[in-house]
Design an enzyme around this catalytic site. Structure first.
Site, PDB file in Angstrom:
ATOM      1  N   LYS A 131       0.852  -1.191   0.000  1.00 12.99           N
ATOM      2  CA  LYS A 131       0.000   0.000   0.000  1.00 12.99           C
ATOM      3  C   LYS A 131       0.885   1.237   0.000  1.00 12.99           C
ATOM      4  CE  LYS A 131      -1.927   2.597   2.944  1.00 12.99           C
ATOM      5  NZ  LYS A 131      -1.821   3.889   2.167  1.00 12.99           N
ATOM      6  N   GLU A 181       9.007  15.643  16.413  1.00 12.76           N
ATOM      7  CA  GLU A 181       9.307  15.564  14.981  1.00 12.76           C
ATOM      8  C   GLU A 181       8.369  16.495  14.213  1.00 12.76           C
ATOM      9  OE1 GLU A 181       8.035  12.127  12.501  1.00 12.76           O
ATOM     10  OE2 GLU A 181      10.139  12.022  11.914  1.00 12.76           O
ATOM     11  N   GLU A 217      10.199   1.145  10.504  1.00 15.10           N
ATOM     12  CA  GLU A 217      11.083   2.317  10.380  1.00 15.10           C
ATOM     13  C   GLU A 217      10.215   3.536  10.662  1.00 15.10           C
ATOM     14  OE1 GLU A 217      14.037   0.356   7.013  1.00 15.10           O
ATOM     15  OE2 GLU A 217      13.308   2.390   6.762  1.00 15.10           O
ATOM     16  N   CYS A 236      13.267  11.214   7.147  1.00 19.04           N
ATOM     17  CA  CYS A 236      13.241  10.740   8.549  1.00 19.04           C
ATOM     18  C   CYS A 236      14.612  10.872   9.195  1.00 19.04           C
ATOM     19  CB  CYS A 236      12.817   9.289   8.570  1.00 19.04           C
ATOM     20  SG  CYS A 236      13.966   8.267   7.645  1.00 19.04           S
TER      21      CYS A 236
HETATM   22  N1  NAD Z   1      12.635   5.456   9.924  1.00 20.20           N
HETATM   23  C1  NAD Z   1      12.608   5.601   8.599  1.00 20.20           C
HETATM   24  O1  NAD Z   1      13.445   5.048   7.857  1.00 20.20           O
HETATM   25  C2  NAD Z   1      11.544   6.464   7.982  1.00 20.20           C
HETATM   26  C3  NAD Z   1      11.611   6.687   6.614  1.00 20.20           C
HETATM   27  C4  NAD Z   1      10.646   7.539   6.044  1.00 20.20           C
HETATM   28  C5  NAD Z   1       9.637   8.114   6.813  1.00 20.20           C
HETATM   29  N2  NAD Z   1       9.589   7.851   8.131  1.00 20.20           N
HETATM   30  C6  NAD Z   1       8.571   8.480   8.958  1.00 20.20           C
HETATM   31  O2  NAD Z   1       7.306   8.495   8.264  1.00 20.20           O
HETATM   32  C7  NAD Z   1       6.567   9.657   8.633  1.00 20.20           C
HETATM   33  C8  NAD Z   1       6.106  10.382   7.393  1.00 20.20           C
HETATM   34  O3  NAD Z   1       5.402   9.471   6.563  1.00 20.20           O
HETATM   35  P1  NAD Z   1       3.800   9.418   6.587  1.00 20.20           P
HETATM   36  O4  NAD Z   1       3.239  10.743   6.976  1.00 20.20           O
HETATM   37  O5  NAD Z   1       3.357   8.774   5.327  1.00 20.20           O
HETATM   38  O6  NAD Z   1       3.526   8.402   7.799  1.00 20.20           O
HETATM   39  P2  NAD Z   1       2.092   7.851   8.240  1.00 20.20           P
HETATM   40  O7  NAD Z   1       2.356   7.000   9.403  1.00 20.20           O
HETATM   41  O8  NAD Z   1       1.088   8.925   8.339  1.00 20.20           O
HETATM   42  O9  NAD Z   1       1.610   6.922   6.991  1.00 20.20           O
HETATM   43  C9  NAD Z   1       2.464   5.928   6.506  1.00 20.20           C
HETATM   44  C10 NAD Z   1       1.616   4.893   5.787  1.00 20.20           C
HETATM   45  O10 NAD Z   1       0.820   4.216   6.745  1.00 20.20           O
HETATM   46  C11 NAD Z   1      -0.534   4.172   6.309  1.00 20.20           C
HETATM   47  N3  NAD Z   1      -1.363   4.090   7.514  1.00 20.20           N
HETATM   48  C12 NAD Z   1      -1.725   5.112   8.337  1.00 20.20           C
HETATM   49  N4  NAD Z   1      -2.449   4.642   9.385  1.00 20.20           N
HETATM   50  C13 NAD Z   1      -2.531   3.281   9.211  1.00 20.20           C
HETATM   51  C14 NAD Z   1      -3.143   2.207   9.935  1.00 20.20           C
HETATM   52  N5  NAD Z   1      -3.815   2.433  11.068  1.00 20.20           N
HETATM   53  N6  NAD Z   1      -3.043   0.938   9.451  1.00 20.20           N
HETATM   54  C15 NAD Z   1      -2.368   0.696   8.306  1.00 20.20           C
HETATM   55  N7  NAD Z   1      -1.764   1.667   7.565  1.00 20.20           N
HETATM   56  C16 NAD Z   1      -1.843   2.933   8.021  1.00 20.20           C
HETATM   57  C17 NAD Z   1      -0.685   5.440   5.503  1.00 20.20           C
HETATM   58  O11 NAD Z   1      -1.794   5.358   4.626  1.00 20.20           O
HETATM   59  C18 NAD Z   1       0.640   5.475   4.757  1.00 20.20           C
HETATM   60  O12 NAD Z   1       0.601   4.632   3.633  1.00 20.20           O
HETATM   61  C19 NAD Z   1       7.507  10.503   9.468  1.00 20.20           C
HETATM   62  O13 NAD Z   1       7.243  10.296  10.851  1.00 20.20           O
HETATM   63  C20 NAD Z   1       8.899   9.938   9.161  1.00 20.20           C
HETATM   64  O14 NAD Z   1       9.815  10.119  10.216  1.00 20.20           O
HETATM   65  C21 NAD Z   1      10.542   7.040   8.748  1.00 20.20           C
HETATM   66  N1  6OD Z   2      15.347   3.657   4.607  1.00 23.03           N
HETATM   67  C1  6OD Z   2      16.194   4.531   4.003  1.00 23.03           C
HETATM   68  C2  6OD Z   2      16.027   5.899   4.038  1.00 23.03           C
HETATM   69  C3  6OD Z   2      15.063   6.537   4.823  1.00 23.03           C
HETATM   70  C4  6OD Z   2      14.735   7.832   4.543  1.00 23.03           C
HETATM   71  C5  6OD Z   2      13.822   8.519   5.367  1.00 23.03           C
HETATM   72  O1  6OD Z   2      13.156   9.503   5.040  1.00 23.03           O
HETATM   73  C6  6OD Z   2      17.345   4.005   3.247  1.00 23.03           C
HETATM   74  O2  6OD Z   2      18.228   4.796   2.865  1.00 23.03           O
HETATM   75  O3  6OD Z   2      17.352   2.767   3.051  1.00 23.03           O
END
Ligand code: NAD
Ligand code: 6OD
Length: 487
Positions: free
Chosen positions: A179, A391, A255, A289
């Site tokens: 998804k 964040e 993540e 992130c």
């Molecule tokens: N640690 C990492 O490597 C990493 C990488 C990229 C982004 N992030 C984090 O992601 C966040 C930004 O992304 P975002 O706004 O899309 O995150 P989000 O959690 O709002 O959504 C992520 C995904 O989860 C889905 N989702 C939301 N609620 C759900 C539920 N209850 N059940 C199943 N699916 C659900 C959303 O539709 C979307 O596809 C930031 O907090 C960022 O730090 C972390």
């Molecule tokens: N997971 C990774 C990056 C994450 C980026 C966050 O916004 C990667 O470099 O594999």
């Protein structure tokens, strides 16, 4: 042109007939650029059934060599269609071409190539044991795919982050139900075309679009025939998904969020540190992130560093992603823009000095409908200010001076998150010492976002569960079984 995006199930794009469509708007100017079919629960079920069938069909029976070769073919087709993926991701995110061509899209092919090879080169253990009868026994481990993996993706680096999970999941012989974020559906659909073109068996790669709670995301995470869930997104979403995964005891790999510290010592290569912190704070409009939202600078160079970072932030060039003059894009959505602007206001309310930014740029009329905010730098906030602790996920950072290594370690560790940090110093003994003490999953020294895909990647504390990368991905995407043979 307004695209129509439907689910990709069992090797085919589904008919939009009867589907509930939602709009995808350009972050650049607010125009509707695509209509997306929201997958109802019945369609998610069909995707899971197709994924299970593929496990029992050609894909499940495919020798590793052939599976590996097929994933290399996927990578090669992504490279052949590089410009299509760049265009799609620019349309989805509004980010400038260089972010796509230099960072995000090349990782799409790399994520398949690396794991297509890792699976062939990582051994499993074997132990020969003594037995009372003196003839002994031989133990050996085998790795088996976990099964159907639910892949839930964020919007900030859509193609990189989706393929970061798909590469190892498929290389290990699993099948997937993906998804994408509702904000960024385009490259996942394009990958469906690639999978069909290179001959990945039907049902191996399935994409269902929609939202989270009470929609497609939840239908995946609560589906009893989904064997494990890999998720990238906000920590609070991870909490909800972990609760869903508990039913049926499904394994999770998370993540999650971060509030990463950048640490600059007075002995750092000054220009390199300014460039590095600038990139880590403002790349992808701060929607990374691993990005830096807290900058700690050793006092002797604090004012010089602040002024140099301010100058770079004020030199960004706003514009359409396809305009190669552009160096800086919009946030992903009006909703996220409102969240970031809320923090901009809160920073002022909490007593911040606004070194630069803090608002909305004066954009040309044709772009005023976009999700634009200024890159922003603050100083003067207390360590417990919400802007310093929470964040924001935008193009902003708070600078604070420090006077000792112990002080800055305590400051960096004083947060619920523990994803990454970037440390700038030419005293490498100190750098290694610091890396031991900072409570994060990834530490960069005199660098940022330099990625070897064989290394462990993941967050500590509330920034994640598990590690992916190299053999660590195999630990999550396979079940290791032991066989004991009496000799
Ligand atoms: N640690 C990492 O490597 C990493 C990488 C990229 C982004 N992030 C984090 O992601 C966040 C930004 O992304 P975002 O706004 O899309 O995150 P989000 O959690 O709002 O959504 C992520 C995904 O989860 C889905 N989702 C939301 N609620 C759900 C539920 N209850 N059940 C199943 N699916 C659900 C959303 O539709 C979307 O596809 C930031 O907090 C960022 O730090 C972390
Ligand atoms: N997971 C990774 C990056 C994450 C980026 C966050 O916004 C990667 O470099 O594999």
């Amino acid at each position: 042109m307004t695209r129509l995006i439907t689910s990709f199930i069992d090797g085919e794009f589904q008919s939009p007939d009867g589907a509930r469509l939602f709009d995808k708007r350009s972050p650049v100017d607010g125009r509707v650029i695509a209509r997306i079919a929201e997958a109802p629960q019945a369609e998610v079920d069909r995707a899971v059934q197709a994924a299970r069938a593929a496990l029992l069909g050609d894909w499940g029976r495919m020798p590793m060599e052939k599976r590996s070769a097929l994933l290399h073919a996927v990578a090669d087709e992504i490279t052949r269609r590089f410009d299509d993926f760049v265009e799609a991701e620019m349309a989805d995110t509004g980010q400038p071409a260089h972010v796509m061509t230099q960072v995000f899209i090349p990782r799409g092919a790399a994520n398949f190539k690396v794991f297509a090879d890792v699976v062939k080169n990582v051994p499993t253990e074997s132990f020969r044991m003594d037995t009372p009868d003196g003839r002994g026994a031989l133990n050996y481990a085998i790795r088996k795919p976990k099964g159907v993996i639910g892949v839930i993706c964020p919007w900030n680096a859509p193609f990189l982050l989706m393929t970061w999970k798909l590469g190892p999941a498929l290389a290990c012989g699993n099948t997937v139900v993906v998804k994408p974020s509702e904000e960024t559906p385009l490259t996942a659909a394009l990958l469906g075309e690639v999978m069909a073109k290179v001959g990945v068996p039907r049902g191996v790669y399935n994409v269902v679009n929609g939202f989270g709670p009470k929609s497609t995301g939840e239908f995946i995470t609560t589906h009893p025939k989904v064997d494990a869930i890999t998720f990238t997104g906000e920590t609070r979403t991870g909490t909800a998904i972990m609760k869903a995964a508990a039913e049926g005891m499904r394994d999770v790999s998370f993540e999650l969020g971060g509030k990463n510290a950048g640490i600059v010592f007075a002995d750092a290569d000054f220009d390199a540190a300014v460039d590095g912190i600038f990139r880590s704070a403002f790349l992808n409009t701060g929607q990374v992130c691993l990005g830096t939202e807290r900058v700690y600078v050793e006092r002797p160079i604090f004012e010089h560093f602040r002024d140099a970072l301010k100058a770079k932030a004020e030199a960004v060039r706003y514009g359409r992603p396809e305009d190669h003059h552009s160096t800086y894009g919009p946030l992903i959505s009006q909703e996220h823009r409102d969240k970031v602007l809320g923090y901009y206001q809160r920073a002022v309310d909490e007593g911040a000095t606004v070194v630069t930014g803090g608002g909305v740029p004066d954009m040309p009329a044709e772009l005023k409908g976009g999700c634009w905010v200024q890159p922003t730098i603050w100083t003067g906030l207390k360590d417990d200010a919400s802007v310093v602790r929470e964040e924001i996920f935008g193009p902003c950072c708070h600078l604070r001076p420090f006077d000792s290594e112990d002080e800055v370690v305590a400051l960096a560790n004083d947060n619920v998150y523990g994803l990454s940090t970037t440390i700038w110093t030419q005293n490498l003994t100190r750098a290694h010492r610091m890396a031991e003490r900072i409570e994060v999953g990834i530490t960069w020294i005199n660098s940022w976002f330099l990625r070897d895909l064989r290394t462990p990647f993941g967050g500590s504390k509330q920034s994640g569960i598990g590690r992916e990368g190299g053999v660590h991905s195999l630990e999550f995407y396979t079940e290791t079984r032991n066989v004991c043979v009496k000799l």
